[in-house]
Design a protein around this motif. Structure first.
Motif, mmCIF file in Angstrom:
data_model
loop_
_atom_site.group_PDB
_atom_site.id
_atom_site.type_symbol
_atom_site.label_atom_id
_atom_site.label_comp_id
_atom_site.label_asym_id
_atom_site.label_seq_id
_atom_site.Cartn_x
_atom_site.Cartn_y
_atom_site.Cartn_z
ATOM 1 N N ALA B 32 0.830 -1.202 0.000
ATOM 2 C CA ALA B 32 0.000 0.000 0.000
ATOM 3 C C ALA B 32 0.870 1.259 0.000
ATOM 4 C CB ALA B 32 -0.899 -0.011 1.232
ATOM 5 N N GLY B 33 0.267 2.358 -0.416
ATOM 6 C CA GLY B 33 0.964 3.640 -0.352
ATOM 7 C C GLY B 33 1.961 3.846 -1.474
ATOM 8 N N GLY B 34 1.867 3.018 -2.543
ATOM 9 C CA GLY B 34 2.723 3.235 -3.699
ATOM 10 C C GLY B 34 4.156 2.784 -3.528
ATOM 11 N N THR B 35 4.547 2.275 -2.341
ATOM 12 C CA THR B 35 5.919 1.779 -2.228
ATOM 13 C C THR B 35 5.971 0.348 -2.739
ATOM 14 O OG1 THR B 35 5.487 1.132 0.029
ATOM 15 C CG2 THR B 35 6.672 3.208 -0.290
ATOM 16 N N GLN B 36 7.074 0.048 -3.359
ATOM 17 C CA GLN B 36 7.277 -1.265 -3.943
ATOM 18 C C GLN B 36 8.362 -1.964 -3.130
ATOM 19 O OE1 GLN B 36 8.131 -0.372 -8.003
ATOM 20 N NE2 GLN B 36 7.213 -2.274 -8.693
ATOM 21 N N THR B 37 8.287 -3.280 -3.054
ATOM 22 C CA THR B 37 9.345 -4.010 -2.366
ATOM 23 C C THR B 37 10.030 -4.933 -3.354
ATOM 24 O OG1 THR B 37 8.083 -3.946 -0.335
ATOM 25 C CG2 THR B 37 9.849 -5.550 -0.438
ATOM 26 N N ILE B 38 11.363 -4.851 -3.426
ATOM 27 C CA ILE B 38 12.073 -5.829 -4.261
ATOM 28 C C ILE B 38 12.961 -6.667 -3.354
ATOM 29 C CG2 ILE B 38 12.034 -4.531 -6.423
ATOM 30 C CD1 ILE B 38 14.932 -3.682 -5.828
ATOM 31 N N LYS B 39 13.130 -7.902 -3.760
ATOM 32 C CA LYS B 39 13.967 -8.814 -2.977
ATOM 33 C C LYS B 39 15.280 -9.030 -3.705
ATOM 34 C CE LYS B 39 10.368 -11.591 -0.877
ATOM 35 N NZ LYS B 39 9.810 -12.939 -0.962
ATOM 36 N N VAL B 40 16.378 -9.057 -2.938
ATOM 37 C CA VAL B 40 17.697 -9.239 -3.529
ATOM 38 C C VAL B 40 18.354 -10.472 -2.914
ATOM 39 C CG1 VAL B 40 19.956 -8.192 -3.918
ATOM 40 C CG2 VAL B 40 17.919 -6.754 -3.835
ATOM 41 N N ILE B 65 10.962 2.705 -3.203
ATOM 42 C CA ILE B 65 11.279 1.274 -3.356
ATOM 43 C C ILE B 65 11.967 0.766 -2.099
ATOM 44 C CG2 ILE B 65 12.476 -0.456 -4.749
ATOM 45 C CD1 ILE B 65 12.407 1.544 -7.061
ATOM 46 N N LYS B 66 11.414 -0.315 -1.584
ATOM 47 C CA LYS B 66 11.989 -0.912 -0.390
ATOM 48 C C LYS B 66 12.749 -2.172 -0.804
ATOM 49 C CE LYS B 66 10.601 -2.283 4.233
ATOM 50 N NZ LYS B 66 11.101 -3.641 4.129
ATOM 51 N N VAL B 67 13.963 -2.337 -0.296
ATOM 52 C CA VAL B 67 14.770 -3.495 -0.680
ATOM 53 C C VAL B 67 14.863 -4.471 0.486
ATOM 54 C CG1 VAL B 67 16.999 -4.281 -1.544
ATOM 55 C CG2 VAL B 67 16.125 -2.045 -2.223
ATOM 56 N N ALA B 322 13.621 -3.505 -10.138
ATOM 57 C CA ALA B 322 14.823 -4.329 -10.014
ATOM 58 C C ALA B 322 15.929 -3.806 -10.922
ATOM 59 C CB ALA B 322 14.496 -5.780 -10.349
ATOM 60 N N LYS B 323 15.551 -3.438 -12.149
ATOM 61 C CA LYS B 323 16.538 -2.876 -13.083
ATOM 62 C C LYS B 323 17.147 -1.599 -12.518
ATOM 63 C CE LYS B 323 14.994 -4.432 -17.635
ATOM 64 N NZ LYS B 323 14.323 -4.012 -18.861
ATOM 65 N N LYS B 324 16.290 -0.790 -11.920
ATOM 66 C CA LYS B 324 16.735 0.462 -11.319
ATOM 67 C C LYS B 324 17.816 0.188 -10.264
ATOM 68 C CE LYS B 324 13.504 4.193 -11.103
ATOM 69 N NZ LYS B 324 12.241 4.633 -10.496
ATOM 70 N N PHE B 325 17.565 -0.846 -9.470
ATOM 71 C CA PHE B 325 18.507 -1.218 -8.423
ATOM 72 C C PHE B 325 19.849 -1.635 -9.027
ATOM 73 C CE2 PHE B 325 20.506 -4.437 -5.737
ATOM 74 C CZ PHE B 325 20.576 -3.781 -4.523
ATOM 75 N N VAL B 326 19.787 -2.494 -10.056
ATOM 76 C CA VAL B 326 21.008 -2.997 -10.685
ATOM 77 C C VAL B 326 21.805 -1.845 -11.288
ATOM 78 C CG1 VAL B 326 21.895 -4.495 -12.512
ATOM 79 C CG2 VAL B 326 19.946 -5.240 -11.147
ATOM 80 N N GLU B 327 21.087 -0.924 -11.954
ATOM 81 C CA GLU B 327 21.775 0.219 -12.570
ATOM 82 C C GLU B 327 22.400 1.124 -11.515
ATOM 83 O OE1 GLU B 327 18.633 1.500 -15.681
ATOM 84 O OE2 GLU B 327 20.591 2.168 -16.415
#
Lengths: 299, 424
Positions: B32-40, B65-67, B322-327
């Motif tokens: 919720a709240g527009g935040t996204q979670t990515i797992k690494v 974005i939450k990692v 995820a791409k954003k994170f890698v870049e």
């Protein structure tokens, strides 16, 4: 009248069959989900080329053909047989010997029984690390002792291609004997004391009593121990993986390690399943032969 | 030990098959709240400082974005990721621990192509980037670049009256003579002149990088000089015998950080361990870094190493984030974060070097700065579908040569024979 009796009998029989099935059902479900289905899947996989992501490709007998021409497979097969030939008889004799010894009314017998069983429940990694330390070529107590009694160049144990397998066998015998000793101890309790008393009256000595009463009476136990030991010997993986990782070179590489390396590490699940099928067939054949021999000797 | 007849691995493989069919019902990723979670997916989160540095830095730069780290034991990393992917796992970002695993994942179509993103990077500043070229396509971007240097114990060197500047332009011959002269004591109090860990790369990758030999070629004559020197040092007691180091599972960190060895060739990753251990008071060793010794003292420094990269899982449900994170991780900002964690980033620039050498505890004399500007960093193991099979054979034969079970010539001949006949 006759008809009703018959149908009542049949339905009773049928319902008792169902009750029987329901008793083994929980166990069977576990067996089917965790063993039976995977085995059938592995059999299918051994004819496929599959890396666990892409679509499996049917390759017929290619995996088996590759295996036959692969030097590492044959080395591992030889090593597995070597391990089994060393591990099975040694563990059997040691377990029987200690069981007979500790079945007597000795002071501290209970303590020694516990002590001998301990390795079996000890963490395997700890066992392997401690044995590696004991057998260390320069600083290990084993070689220091050998030097002290006048052996100038003691073996390099796990660092020597000749001695690595004996070293692993000794460690595994030490680890496993406690469990089989307990099985033998249980077997020994079932031998009636009258047999020994009668033999004593007839003037039989200790050896004669052992060979003519103990050994034959323990035949069912020995048969069970032999089967379990053979199966576990051919499947050996963990102790070797931690102690030598198959080395030095390939001198202690066994089939389970080949299966692990090819499958889990390299992702060649087809080839890896083919090797595991071969291992399965070997173990099955040996077990069937043992059953056959047992049946013949019972006659 | 009381399992059934059937090799448990077959069971594992088949289970993987079953789960692969089932697919994954991964947790809902859009919070919720527009935040996204990515797992690494990464390894040893607590003891590998650059992961936290990158994640913290990225989250600050991208507050929406939450990692979430997926921590995996380093030793099992490749196997675990293989199994996860086989089960249709949706972990967004996968760390590529080495290039051999990368080529395996990449060629099997498990990763999202990042060719456009890779083309944006200046190849001259990213020496490791070309290692990720799989027939013109890129599936990962490097954030870290390790290479091998020579660590030395400053205190022990001073005690022996050897000036540090001597290490600036050292040949292997000079290294051998110096190590011999630095060896002292006996038994438990012995100090070895040098410690070479049990890995085959210390001998083999060094030879390949410095002679231009090809590790996949099947002809290994170029290993000879390096092996002769190593075996000789082992024989005269300058190096701990390989057999002892292997059977005792000796760790290189113990050998160096407790002053049991004066010189030690090792990768740059070890510096971050030393920095952390010094900070926490685990070790008091006074350490320095010098360039890896060379075959000739001509001022050219050739060493070997490996890059580490992030890639995006094909099954990722948040591939844009995820791409954003890698870049970000391979960008200048990411490189700064990595350097500040005491780790050598993939991006090579003066500014980054200055940041690294400004860290408290990093040895920053001339010798160390020289060590950090190698003329050439050769990839530790060339990428090919044969790499892992060749690696296995080279490792096995390395053991036999180092334990003296095979003479050097026999061992080299056997390597060639096996690589040529067994690797298809």
């Amino acid at each position: 009248m006759a008809v009703t009796t018959l149908s009542a009998g049949t339905s009773r029989r049928r319902s008792s069959t169902w009750i029987g099935w329901s008793f083994i059902l929980p166990n069977f479900l576990g067996f089917a989900a965790l063993t039976l289905v995977p085995v059938i899947a592995a059999l299918a996989l051994s004819f496929l080329d599959w890396d666990s992501y892409s679509t499996p490709r049917w390759v017929g007998l290619d995996n088996f053909e590759r295996m036959i021409h692969n030097d590492t497979f044959w080395t591992a097969l030889k090593n597995t047989a070597y391990y089994a030939v060393g591990h099975v008889p040694l563990t059997l004799c040691a377990a029987l010997g200690f069981a007979v010894l500790l079945n007597q009314k000795l002071r501290g017998a209970r303590f020694f029984r516990t002590a001998l069983f301990f390795p079996y429940i000890t963490s395997l990694v700890a066992v392997a690390v401690v044995w590696n330390m004991l057998l260390s070529p320069d600083l290990g107590p084993v070689n220091q002792f050998l030097r002290a009694i006048g052996i100038d160049s003691p073996p390099g144990w796990t660092t020597s291609t000749t001695w690595a397998m004996p070293a692993v066998i000794v460690a595994s015998v030490w680890r496993d004997l406690g469990y089989y000793m307990i099985l033998y101890l249980a077997g020994l309790q079932t031998i009636p004391a009258e047999l020994y008393e009668a033999a004593e009256v007839d003037g039989a000595n200790g050896w004669q009593r052992f060979w003519s009463i103990t050994v034959p009476s323990l035949r069912p136990t020995t048969f069970f121990v032999l089967i379990m030991l053979t199966i576990s010997s051919f499947k050996v993986f963990d102790l070797i993986q931690v102690m030598t990782e198959g080395g030095p070179g390939r001198s202690t590489l066994v089939l389970s390690q080949v299966i692990y390396r090819e499958g889990i590490v390299q992702g060649r699940f087809g080839y890896s399943s083919a090797v595991s099928m071969v291992l399965f067939v070997i173990v099955l054949t040996i077990t069937l032969i043992q059953f056959q021999l047992q049946r013949r000797s019972e006659r | 030990m009381k399992r059934h007849l059937i090799p448990s691995l077959a069971a594992a493989a088949a289970l993987a098959l079953l789960t692969a069919c089932g697919g994954s019902s991964g947790a809902s990723d859009q919070a919720a709240g527009g935040t996204q979670t990515i797992k690494v997916a990464l390894w040893n989160y607590a003891t590998t400082p650059e992961f936290k540095a990158i994640i913290d830095g990225f989250q600050t730069a991208n507050p929406t974005i939450k990692v979430e780290p997926v921590d995996i034991l380093a030793d099992d990393y490749a196997e675990k990721v293989t199994t996860m992917l086989a089960g249709g796992d949706t972990t967004d970002v996968l760390t590529m621990k080495n290039v051999i695993d990368y080529s395996r994942f990449g060629t099997r179509g498990q990763l999202i192509p990042l060719t456009d993103e890779a083309k944006k990077l200046d190849a001259a500043k990213y020496p490791g980037l070309s290692s990720y070229d799989l027939e013109g396509k890129y599936f990962a971007l490097p954030y870290r670049q390790d290479f091998w240097v020579l660590y030395y114990n400053k205190t022990l060197l001073k005690q022996a009256g050897v000036d540090e500047s001597k290490l600036k332009n050292l040949t292997w011959e000079g290294y051998a003579t110096l190590a011999k002269s630095l060896t002292k004591g006996d038994g438990g109090s012995k100090v070895y002149g040098a410690y070479q860990h049990t890995w085959r790369s210390i001998v083999q990758a060094t030879s390949a990088a410095q002679t231009g030999g090809d590790l996949l070629s099947g002809d290994y004559g170029f290993f000879k000089d390096q092996y002769s020197m190593t075996l000789d040092l082992q024989k005269n007691g300058t190096l701990m015998p390989w057999a002892t180091a292997s059977s005792q599972k000796v760790t290189y960190n113990t050998m160096f950080s407790t002053g049991k060895a004066v010189l030690m060739p090792m990768g740059t990753w070890y510096a971050s361990t030393l920095l952390a251990d010094t900070k926490s008071g685990k070790t008091k060793v006074e350490w320095g870094m010098a360039p890896l010794p060379q075959r000739a003292a001509d001022g050219q420094v050739t060493t070997f190493g490996s890059p580490t990269a992030f890639a995006v899982n094909k099954n990722s449900k948040n591939s844009d984030a995820a791409k954003k994170f890698v870049e970000w991780a391979s960008s200048e900002a990411g490189a700064m974060a990595v350097a500040k964690a005491g780790v050598t980033p993939a991006l090579n620039s003066q500014q980054i070097l200055d940041t690294y050498f400004a860290l408290p505890g990093v040895p920053n004399g001339d010798v160390a700065k020289q060590a950090f500007k190698p003329g050439k960093v050769v990839l530790e193991m060339p990428v090919s579908d044969k790499s892992s099979d060749v690696d296995q054979i080279l490792t096995e034969e390395h053991e036999l040569i180092m334990t003296g079970e095979k003479s050097l010539d026999d061992g080299l001949a056997e390597m060639s024979k096996r690589v040529k006949s067994e690797v298809r």
